[in-house]
Design a protein around this motif. Structure first.
Motif, PDB file in Angstrom:
ATOM      1  N   VAL A  24      62.847  61.625  -6.814  1.00 57.14           N
ATOM      2  CA  VAL A  24      61.581  61.716  -7.556  1.00 57.14           C
ATOM      3  C   VAL A  24      61.609  60.794  -8.772  1.00 57.14           C
ATOM      4  O   VAL A  24      60.630  60.093  -9.063  1.00 57.14           O
ATOM      5  CB  VAL A  24      61.291  63.177  -7.958  1.00 57.14           C
ATOM      6  CG1 VAL A  24      60.109  63.264  -8.903  1.00 57.14           C
ATOM      7  CG2 VAL A  24      61.050  64.021  -6.720  1.00 57.14           C
ATOM      8  N   ILE A  25      62.733  60.766  -9.484  1.00 51.83           N
ATOM      9  CA  ILE A  25      62.852  59.882 -10.650  1.00 51.83           C
ATOM     10  C   ILE A  25      62.785  58.421 -10.202  1.00 51.83           C
ATOM     11  O   ILE A  25      62.164  57.580 -10.865  1.00 51.83           O
ATOM     12  CB  ILE A  25      64.156  60.174 -11.423  1.00 51.83           C
ATOM     13  CG1 ILE A  25      64.126  61.571 -12.021  1.00 51.83           C
ATOM     14  CG2 ILE A  25      64.411  59.128 -12.498  1.00 51.83           C
ATOM     15  CD1 ILE A  25      63.072  61.779 -13.062  1.00 51.83           C
ATOM     16  N   PHE A  30      57.818  53.423 -10.019  1.00 54.63           N
ATOM     17  CA  PHE A  30      56.543  52.793  -9.661  1.00 54.63           C
ATOM     18  C   PHE A  30      55.431  53.230 -10.609  1.00 54.63           C
ATOM     19  O   PHE A  30      54.568  52.443 -10.973  1.00 54.63           O
ATOM     20  CB  PHE A  30      56.177  53.124  -8.213  1.00 54.63           C
ATOM     21  CG  PHE A  30      57.147  52.572  -7.219  1.00 54.63           C
ATOM     22  CD1 PHE A  30      57.243  51.206  -7.013  1.00 54.63           C
ATOM     23  CD2 PHE A  30      57.968  53.407  -6.501  1.00 54.63           C
ATOM     24  CE1 PHE A  30      58.132  50.673  -6.104  1.00 54.63           C
ATOM     25  CE2 PHE A  30      58.874  52.896  -5.587  1.00 54.63           C
ATOM     26  CZ  PHE A  30      58.961  51.535  -5.386  1.00 54.63           C
ATOM     27  N   VAL A  31      55.456  54.487 -11.000  1.00 59.02           N
ATOM     28  CA  VAL A  31      54.445  55.005 -11.919  1.00 59.02           C
ATOM     29  C   VAL A  31      54.603  54.354 -13.292  1.00 59.02           C
ATOM     30  O   VAL A  31      53.619  53.972 -13.920  1.00 59.02           O
ATOM     31  CB  VAL A  31      54.540  56.543 -12.030  1.00 59.02           C
ATOM     32  CG1 VAL A  31      53.589  57.079 -13.090  1.00 59.02           C
ATOM     33  CG2 VAL A  31      54.257  57.187 -10.681  1.00 59.02           C
ATOM     34  N   LEU A  38      54.959  49.952 -18.342  1.00 55.18           N
ATOM     35  CA  LEU A  38      56.250  49.778 -18.997  1.00 55.18           C
ATOM     36  C   LEU A  38      57.085  48.780 -18.211  1.00 55.18           C
ATOM     37  O   LEU A  38      56.992  48.695 -16.989  1.00 55.18           O
ATOM     38  CB  LEU A  38      56.997  51.101 -19.092  1.00 55.18           C
ATOM     39  CG  LEU A  38      56.392  52.162 -20.008  1.00 55.18           C
ATOM     40  CD1 LEU A  38      57.222  53.435 -19.942  1.00 55.18           C
ATOM     41  CD2 LEU A  38      56.318  51.672 -21.430  1.00 55.18           C
ATOM     42  N   ALA A  39      57.905  48.043 -18.903  1.00 51.22           N
ATOM     43  CA  ALA A  39      58.817  47.091 -18.273  1.00 51.22           C
ATOM     44  C   ALA A  39      60.049  46.973 -19.149  1.00 51.22           C
ATOM     45  O   ALA A  39      60.082  47.487 -20.270  1.00 51.22           O
ATOM     46  CB  ALA A  39      58.136  45.743 -18.094  1.00 51.22           C
ATOM     47  N   GLY A  40      61.042  46.320 -18.643  1.00 50.26           N
ATOM     48  CA  GLY A  40      62.240  46.065 -19.428  1.00 50.26           C
ATOM     49  C   GLY A  40      63.161  47.264 -19.509  1.00 50.26           C
ATOM     50  O   GLY A  40      63.434  47.929 -18.512  1.00 50.26           O
ATOM     51  N   TRP A  41      63.624  47.562 -20.712  1.00 50.73           N
ATOM     52  CA  TRP A  41      64.648  48.598 -20.879  1.00 50.73           C
ATOM     53  C   TRP A  41      64.194  49.996 -20.478  1.00 50.73           C
ATOM     54  O   TRP A  41      65.016  50.768 -19.973  1.00 50.73           O
ATOM     55  CB  TRP A  41      65.235  48.574 -22.291  1.00 50.73           C
ATOM     56  CG  TRP A  41      64.334  49.144 -23.346  1.00 50.73           C
ATOM     57  CD1 TRP A  41      63.473  48.470 -24.127  1.00 50.73           C
ATOM     58  CD2 TRP A  41      64.219  50.524 -23.705  1.00 50.73           C
ATOM     59  NE1 TRP A  41      62.809  49.334 -24.955  1.00 50.73           N
ATOM     60  CE2 TRP A  41      63.253  50.597 -24.721  1.00 50.73           C
ATOM     61  CE3 TRP A  41      64.826  51.683 -23.274  1.00 50.73           C
ATOM     62  CZ2 TRP A  41      62.888  51.803 -25.307  1.00 50.73           C
ATOM     63  CZ3 TRP A  41      64.462  52.888 -23.859  1.00 50.73           C
ATOM     64  CH2 TRP A  41      63.500  52.939 -24.862  1.00 50.73           C
ATOM     65  N   VAL A  84      54.402  60.400 -19.905  1.00 49.44           N
ATOM     66  CA  VAL A  84      54.044  61.799 -19.685  1.00 49.44           C
ATOM     67  C   VAL A  84      54.388  62.253 -18.265  1.00 49.44           C
ATOM     68  O   VAL A  84      54.954  63.327 -18.086  1.00 49.44           O
ATOM     69  CB  VAL A  84      52.555  62.044 -20.021  1.00 49.44           C
ATOM     70  CG1 VAL A  84      52.125  63.435 -19.614  1.00 49.44           C
ATOM     71  CG2 VAL A  84      52.313  61.812 -21.506  1.00 49.44           C
ATOM     72  N   PRO A  85      54.100  61.444 -17.214  1.00 52.65           N
ATOM     73  CA  PRO A  85      54.484  61.893 -15.868  1.00 52.65           C
ATOM     74  C   PRO A  85      55.992  62.119 -15.723  1.00 52.65           C
ATOM     75  O   PRO A  85      56.422  63.061 -15.067  1.00 52.65           O
ATOM     76  CB  PRO A  85      54.008  60.760 -14.952  1.00 52.65           C
ATOM     77  CG  PRO A  85      52.895  60.116 -15.689  1.00 52.65           C
ATOM     78  CD  PRO A  85      53.275  60.230 -17.137  1.00 52.65           C
ATOM     79  N   LEU A  86      56.795  61.263 -16.345  1.00 55.66           N
ATOM     80  CA  LEU A  86      58.242  61.445 -16.294  1.00 55.66           C
ATOM     81  C   LEU A  86      58.645  62.731 -17.011  1.00 55.66           C
ATOM     82  O   LEU A  86      59.511  63.468 -16.540  1.00 55.66           O
ATOM     83  CB  LEU A  86      58.948  60.238 -16.920  1.00 55.66           C
ATOM     84  CG  LEU A  86      60.472  60.240 -16.856  1.00 55.66           C
ATOM     85  CD1 LEU A  86      60.932  60.239 -15.410  1.00 55.66           C
ATOM     86  CD2 LEU A  86      61.021  59.036 -17.589  1.00 55.66           C
TER      87      LEU A  86
END
Length: 121
Positions: A24-25, A30-31, A38-41, A84-86
């Motif tokens: 799931v993580i 993709f989300v 978000l990108a990068g670190w 928030v989804p994470l």
């Protein structure tokens, strides 16, 4: 014939849960990229978290396996900072882990009391 180990079954359920959480993580990557832009670190950190969850699924036979899984779960809960989804995934799996640890404690108590069905003659 040796008696069955009830904790072995619980460790298996915990390992399976950790693998499911890692999947799931991993899908949350993709989300993070599309919805939260978000990108990068941050994406790399979530990827490393998913890999560590896969690694931890094989560590429940060691005394440090459960604390390691709890640390990973806390890191997932901190995911609210990134997305928030994470964070929601962290809360949902956190509830699952609370239940699993409660079941483990209950089985350990029953083993100590000698009241498990496998301990009855």
């Amino acid at each position: 014939m040796t008696a069955p180990d009830p904790m072995k079954g619980i460790r298996g359920v915990m390992a399976g849960t950790m693998v499911l959480e890692a999947i799931v993580i991993g899908l949350a990557l993709f989300v993070l990229g599309r919805v939260d832009h978000l990108a990068g670190w941050p994406v790399a950190a979530v990827g490393v978290l998913a890999v560590l969850m896969i690694v931890s699924s094989g560590c429940f036979r060691f005394p440090w396996g459960i604390p390691f899984a709890v640390v990973l779960q806390v890191l997932t809960l901190i995911g609210f900072v990134l997305s928030v989804p994470l964070g929601i995934v962290g809360v949902l799996f956190g509830l699952v882990w609370v239940y699993l640890l409660w079941v483990r404690r209950d089985v350990a108590r029953r083993i100590a009391e000698g009241t498990l069905p496998s301990q009855q003659q």
